[in-house]
Scaffold this active site. Sequence first.
Site, PDB file in Angstrom:
ATOM      1  N   GLN A  77       3.478 -78.339  41.220  1.00 46.96           N
ATOM      2  CA  GLN A  77       4.704 -78.862  40.608  1.00 46.96           C
ATOM      3  C   GLN A  77       5.734 -77.774  40.288  1.00 46.96           C
ATOM      4  O   GLN A  77       6.932 -77.955  40.496  1.00 46.96           O
ATOM      5  CB  GLN A  77       4.336 -79.630  39.344  1.00 46.96           C
ATOM      6  CG  GLN A  77       5.385 -80.614  38.919  1.00 46.96           C
ATOM      7  CD  GLN A  77       4.800 -81.662  37.996  1.00 46.96           C
ATOM      8  OE1 GLN A  77       4.509 -81.378  36.832  1.00 46.96           O
ATOM      9  NE2 GLN A  77       4.608 -82.873  38.492  1.00 46.96           N
ATOM     10  N   PHE A  78       5.262 -76.645  39.800  1.00 50.38           N
ATOM     11  CA  PHE A  78       6.107 -75.468  39.588  1.00 50.38           C
ATOM     12  C   PHE A  78       5.291 -74.241  39.975  1.00 50.38           C
ATOM     13  O   PHE A  78       4.081 -74.210  39.737  1.00 50.38           O
ATOM     14  CB  PHE A  78       6.536 -75.332  38.120  1.00 50.38           C
ATOM     15  CG  PHE A  78       7.553 -76.343  37.684  1.00 50.38           C
ATOM     16  CD1 PHE A  78       8.919 -76.084  37.788  1.00 50.38           C
ATOM     17  CD2 PHE A  78       7.144 -77.561  37.171  1.00 50.38           C
ATOM     18  CE1 PHE A  78       9.855 -77.022  37.395  1.00 50.38           C
ATOM     19  CE2 PHE A  78       8.074 -78.509  36.770  1.00 50.38           C
ATOM     20  CZ  PHE A  78       9.433 -78.243  36.876  1.00 50.38           C
ATOM     21  N   GLU A  86       0.576 -83.573  42.030  1.00 47.33           N
ATOM     22  CA  GLU A  86       0.757 -84.273  40.755  1.00 47.33           C
ATOM     23  C   GLU A  86       2.104 -85.006  40.751  1.00 47.33           C
ATOM     24  O   GLU A  86       3.133 -84.402  41.047  1.00 47.33           O
ATOM     25  CB  GLU A  86       0.726 -83.253  39.602  1.00 47.33           C
ATOM     26  CG  GLU A  86      -0.609 -82.532  39.491  1.00 47.33           C
ATOM     27  CD  GLU A  86      -0.505 -81.183  38.785  1.00 47.33           C
ATOM     28  OE1 GLU A  86       0.588 -80.843  38.278  1.00 47.33           O
ATOM     29  OE2 GLU A  86      -1.510 -80.462  38.774  1.00 47.33           O
ATOM     30  N   LEU A 122      -4.606 -83.954  37.391  1.00 50.65           N
ATOM     31  CA  LEU A 122      -3.807 -82.781  37.014  1.00 50.65           C
ATOM     32  C   LEU A 122      -4.679 -81.521  37.090  1.00 50.65           C
ATOM     33  O   LEU A 122      -5.219 -81.075  36.080  1.00 50.65           O
ATOM     34  CB  LEU A 122      -3.275 -83.002  35.598  1.00 50.65           C
ATOM     35  CG  LEU A 122      -1.971 -82.291  35.222  1.00 50.65           C
ATOM     36  CD1 LEU A 122      -1.447 -82.847  33.913  1.00 50.65           C
ATOM     37  CD2 LEU A 122      -2.109 -80.801  35.154  1.00 50.65           C
ATOM     38  N   GLU A 136      -4.755 -77.930  39.483  1.00 50.29           N
ATOM     39  CA  GLU A 136      -4.172 -77.184  40.605  1.00 50.29           C
ATOM     40  C   GLU A 136      -5.214 -76.520  41.503  1.00 50.29           C
ATOM     41  O   GLU A 136      -5.006 -76.424  42.715  1.00 50.29           O
ATOM     42  CB  GLU A 136      -3.181 -76.135  40.088  1.00 50.29           C
ATOM     43  CG  GLU A 136      -1.858 -76.705  39.592  1.00 50.29           C
ATOM     44  CD  GLU A 136      -1.920 -77.197  38.153  1.00 50.29           C
ATOM     45  OE1 GLU A 136      -2.975 -77.028  37.496  1.00 50.29           O
ATOM     46  OE2 GLU A 136      -0.918 -77.768  37.674  1.00 50.29           O
ATOM     47  N   ILE A 141       0.812 -72.153  39.785  1.00 54.94           N
ATOM     48  CA  ILE A 141       0.131 -71.971  41.067  1.00 54.94           C
ATOM     49  C   ILE A 141      -1.133 -71.114  40.927  1.00 54.94           C
ATOM     50  O   ILE A 141      -1.968 -71.074  41.815  1.00 54.94           O
ATOM     51  CB  ILE A 141       1.099 -71.341  42.111  1.00 54.94           C
ATOM     52  CG1 ILE A 141       0.678 -71.720  43.532  1.00 54.94           C
ATOM     53  CG2 ILE A 141       1.182 -69.835  41.939  1.00 54.94           C
ATOM     54  CD1 ILE A 141       1.729 -71.389  44.582  1.00 54.94           C
ATOM     55  N   PHE A 142      -1.272 -70.456  39.773  1.00 54.62           N
ATOM     56  CA  PHE A 142      -2.328 -69.441  39.676  1.00 54.62           C
ATOM     57  C   PHE A 142      -3.751 -69.969  39.845  1.00 54.62           C
ATOM     58  O   PHE A 142      -4.579 -69.287  40.441  1.00 54.62           O
ATOM     59  CB  PHE A 142      -2.136 -68.597  38.409  1.00 54.62           C
ATOM     60  CG  PHE A 142      -0.790 -67.930  38.441  1.00 54.62           C
ATOM     61  CD1 PHE A 142      -0.545 -66.911  39.337  1.00 54.62           C
ATOM     62  CD2 PHE A 142       0.266 -68.405  37.674  1.00 54.62           C
ATOM     63  CE1 PHE A 142       0.716 -66.341  39.453  1.00 54.62           C
ATOM     64  CE2 PHE A 142       1.527 -67.845  37.780  1.00 54.62           C
ATOM     65  CZ  PHE A 142       1.747 -66.808  38.672  1.00 54.62           C
ATOM     66  N   PRO A 143      -4.078 -71.177  39.352  1.00 52.31           N
ATOM     67  CA  PRO A 143      -5.437 -71.675  39.656  1.00 52.31           C
ATOM     68  C   PRO A 143      -5.685 -71.843  41.156  1.00 52.31           C
ATOM     69  O   PRO A 143      -6.831 -71.900  41.593  1.00 52.31           O
ATOM     70  CB  PRO A 143      -5.475 -73.038  38.949  1.00 52.31           C
ATOM     71  CG  PRO A 143      -4.443 -72.943  37.886  1.00 52.31           C
ATOM     72  CD  PRO A 143      -3.358 -72.078  38.459  1.00 52.31           C
ATOM     73  N   HIS A 181       8.422 -71.822  34.011  1.00 54.95           N
ATOM     74  CA  HIS A 181       8.996 -72.665  35.055  1.00 54.95           C
ATOM     75  C   HIS A 181      10.019 -71.919  35.910  1.00 54.95           C
ATOM     76  O   HIS A 181      10.733 -72.539  36.688  1.00 54.95           O
ATOM     77  CB  HIS A 181       9.679 -73.894  34.439  1.00 54.95           C
ATOM     78  CG  HIS A 181       8.724 -74.905  33.878  1.00 54.95           C
ATOM     79  ND1 HIS A 181       7.958 -74.657  32.787  1.00 54.95           N
ATOM     80  CD2 HIS A 181       8.428 -76.168  34.278  1.00 54.95           C
ATOM     81  CE1 HIS A 181       7.221 -75.733  32.512  1.00 54.95           C
ATOM     82  NE2 HIS A 181       7.481 -76.662  33.403  1.00 54.95           N
TER      83      HIS A 181
END
Lengths: 337, 371
Positions: free
Chosen positions: A93-94, A40, A69, A71, A98-100, A140
């Site tokens: 991005q952060f 992204e 957008l 993940e 990341i969880f998806p 974040h």
Amino acid sequence: MTVAKNLDESENVDAVLLDAVNLALHYEMARDESVVVLGEDIGSNGGVFRATAGLKDKFGFKRVMDTPLAEALISGMAIGMASQGLKPVAEIQFMGFIFPAFEHLFCHAGRMRNRTRGRMTCPMVLRAPFGGGIHAPEHHSESTEALIAHIPGIRVVIPSSPARAYGLLLSAIRDPDPVVFLEPKRIYRGAQQLIQNNGQALPLDKCFTLREGKDISLISWGASISETLQAADVLAQKNISAEVIDVATIKPLDMRTILSSVATTGRCVIVHEAARSFSVGSEISAQVSEKCFLNLLAPVQRVTGFDTHMPYFKNENYYLPSAQDIVASALKTFKES
Amino acid sequence: MKRAEHLVTNLGHQSLVQFHLDYIQFLGEQSQWVSERPGFASDDWLLKSYEYMVLNRVFDQKAIALQRTGQLGTFPSSLGQEAFGVAIGMALQKDDVFVPYYRDQGAHFLRGHKMEDLLLYWGGDERGSAAGPKQDFPVCVPIATQITHAAGAAAALKIKGQQQVAMVTIGDGGTSKGDFFESLNVAGVWQLPLIVLVNNNQYAISVPREMQCGAGTLAQKAIGAGVHGVQVDGNDVMAIYQAILEARQRADDHKGATLIEVMTYRLADHTTADDASRYRSSQEVKEAWLKEPIKRLQSLLFDLKLWDSEKEKTLQAQCTDKVDNAVKNYLNTEPQSPQSMFDYLYSEWPENMNEQLDILGDKVERMDNHH
């Protein structure tokens, strides 16, 4: 961001960690045309931290892809690309987002080689900035490297300096297996270091001994290396000689270097930002007690974040390990021996 | 309370955009032509499709029998959906990327996978996914995740300038997941050479299609993602094949992806671990049997004088032989060593795994001595 502009002009560049990431991406994309970058805001915008700045202009939109957008899609597509001979470097991005991607890391990326008995592999890199200390909004600032380190077949790599970011990212991209490359954003724009932009990679299966010492081993990684080195300085003033080890590759873990250090010093303090329990520190401590028990002069100490949610930034300095915390824990090992 | 008149009118509205969807069918429920016979459907093509569909069903029955006798693990039958897998297998070209879910046996046979390998996979042996075209994905169990991989593979084909497609299968339940929409969405934005085939067999385990999604069709999910959508009769192998041909043409013309909703009916339980009688009536299943794809194609072959009961007998015997032979090979396969679970973890052996390999070695010795 100076690096992207000056790339062709100089082989040696003064770089902060962020520049080093950018430099490694430029180097490897120029060297190997199967390397592609996706994520992204990574194309026209050059990434929200500017880690991918200049790549789209230089290598074009076919190799530098702004994704929708999504993940799960980013990680899943990276697997699809890797399976077809590309070497995708995908950015989340952060780390808080990341969880998806976890389903794809656990159910596919990590096991593709194993479940096809080597027919299909997954040479991908998933980069993500992580950790606290920059007064960022909720979600974040977390450090969840242990969650990923629990996944079989994945490498987890965390640089702690510009030179190591450069060399380790190059090896992560060249590695035939999936690598999650976590970038400590608190030191993204920290101290500059002279980087030799010669494509020299660093080993992915070794800890780095940053400072040799004989009285105590301080083990850390990522941004906490700064505080750990500061603590070693303070200890030196008290005539305590501290060895500082940067774990760098969290998985697979190079316990050989850590154990041989602790066997010599007899004392061990493990420092990390992540929550205390079930952490990478827990694993190192367990292995030290399993394999180094008789060499220990004092119980292993841990200086860590808490098993709480990462507090919003007004309180984050109470959560993050400080040099003082590390010194205090180190001194405890001398009292107890 | 009476609703205010001005709230229920369409004041200020204009027509913005309208959509429509097509349905493809050549062969009706009585095996009668409802559209002209398509050019690709030569006598040979029809016979080959029929033979593979029959092979699929014979294999299916045998696999279930193996499971019932403890010689195979949980197995997902494709009973009644043979046209789905076979049409895909017939349409795939050598260098396409096939990204299956877990009910595509017919496609696998045509793709060159050995039946004994499929049995190995469902029999709990990783080597079942070792063979096959290098670019094809192994069977995918976590629902809908495979579709993002197919999108990535399609993007890779496009990046490398290869004139091929990625073809992915998914069930009706899978269309409810985020991965499904995320993938269609990117396929729309990037105009990916991707063909998505939904095997709408009316049930996601026990949940019927109408409880899965409020939309009238699953094909219309394409519209929201900016890709082409179409629904086809999944009991008509020609209709599925025609939709794939058109989708490939669209991809070749750089016009992007296609979502094909294939209307089938799952005549069997979800897997051997399921009992469908708990959630659907036998009457419903009986009616579905009247529409099933093998009978429908067989009747056509009889009408076209391409088939007779002698040929049918021979084909059944041949299929049984092939399957029996595969079963024999499967059952005679030497098991992998317990240590094989450590194989292929990384490209290189991680030294720090030596300790755990030793622990397993001791355990193996204890277990073997115990026996």
